[in-house]
Design an enzyme around this catalytic site. Structure first.
Site, PDB file in Angstrom:
ATOM      1  N   ASP A  14      45.402  49.047  43.857  1.00  0.00           N
ATOM      2  CA  ASP A  14      45.637  48.233  45.050  1.00  0.00           C
ATOM      3  C   ASP A  14      44.410  47.370  45.347  1.00  0.00           C
ATOM      4  OD1 ASP A  14      46.405  47.231  47.549  1.00  0.00           O
ATOM      5  OD2 ASP A  14      47.309  49.127  48.151  1.00  0.00           O
ATOM      6  N   HIS A  16      44.274  45.250  48.215  1.00  0.00           N
ATOM      7  CA  HIS A  16      44.377  44.772  49.592  1.00  0.00           C
ATOM      8  C   HIS A  16      43.080  45.074  50.340  1.00  0.00           C
ATOM      9  CE1 HIS A  16      48.661  44.931  48.496  1.00  0.00           C
ATOM     10  NE2 HIS A  16      48.757  43.903  49.317  1.00  0.00           N
TER      11      HIS A  16
END
Length: 144
Positions: A14, A16
């Site tokens: 990930d 983000h």
């Protein structure tokens, strides 16, 4: 009073980054010492940082939906590394698809997480949980 130490980051593949930066700011404003590992963090990196800093809690973020896969075995690895009593939180968009949150929460708690936060949880909610779980009185500067 010694500040409680938190290790935070975004697990797995990930990337983000915005949310974890917001959480870092919120936790620091709330009086915690924060080690932000950034994005694409492995379980081993969380554990190594927690050991190195003598952290009180590990907070795992995931927004791409694969948190359930990425988090499996983390509690066991913590226990094996001597972090049996470390507080373990997870939050974000941690599963693929729309699933009832109570079922998701049960699965993560069964994996050894102390608290599970769904998508859109306000940082203040997590801060309040940290104060409660770490038995911290709200610092004077935060009382306003």
């Amino acid at each position: 009073m010694d500040k409680k130490k938190l290790v935070i980051g975004v697990i797995g593949a990930d990337i983000h980054a915005v949310g974890i930066s917001i959480l870092q700011h919120a936790f620091e404003e709330a009086g915690f010492e924060v080690v932000n590992l950034g994005v694409m963090v492995s379980q081993e990196e969380y554990i190594a940082a927690a050991i190195e800093t003598n952290a009180d809690a590990i907070l795992v973020s995931s927004l791409y939906g694969h948190g359930e896969l990425d988090c499996r075995g983390l509690r066991d690895k913590c226990d094996e590394s001597g972090l049996k009593d470390i507080l373990l939180y997870v939050g974000g968009n941690i599963v693929v698809g729309k699933q009832p949150f109570d079922e998701v929460e049960k699965r993560f708690k069964a994996m050894g997480f102390d608290r599970v936060f769904g998508p859109g949880t306000a940082p203040e909610t997590t801060v309040a949980a940290l104060y409660e779980d770490l038995k911290v009185e709200k610092p004077e500067a935060v009382l306003a």
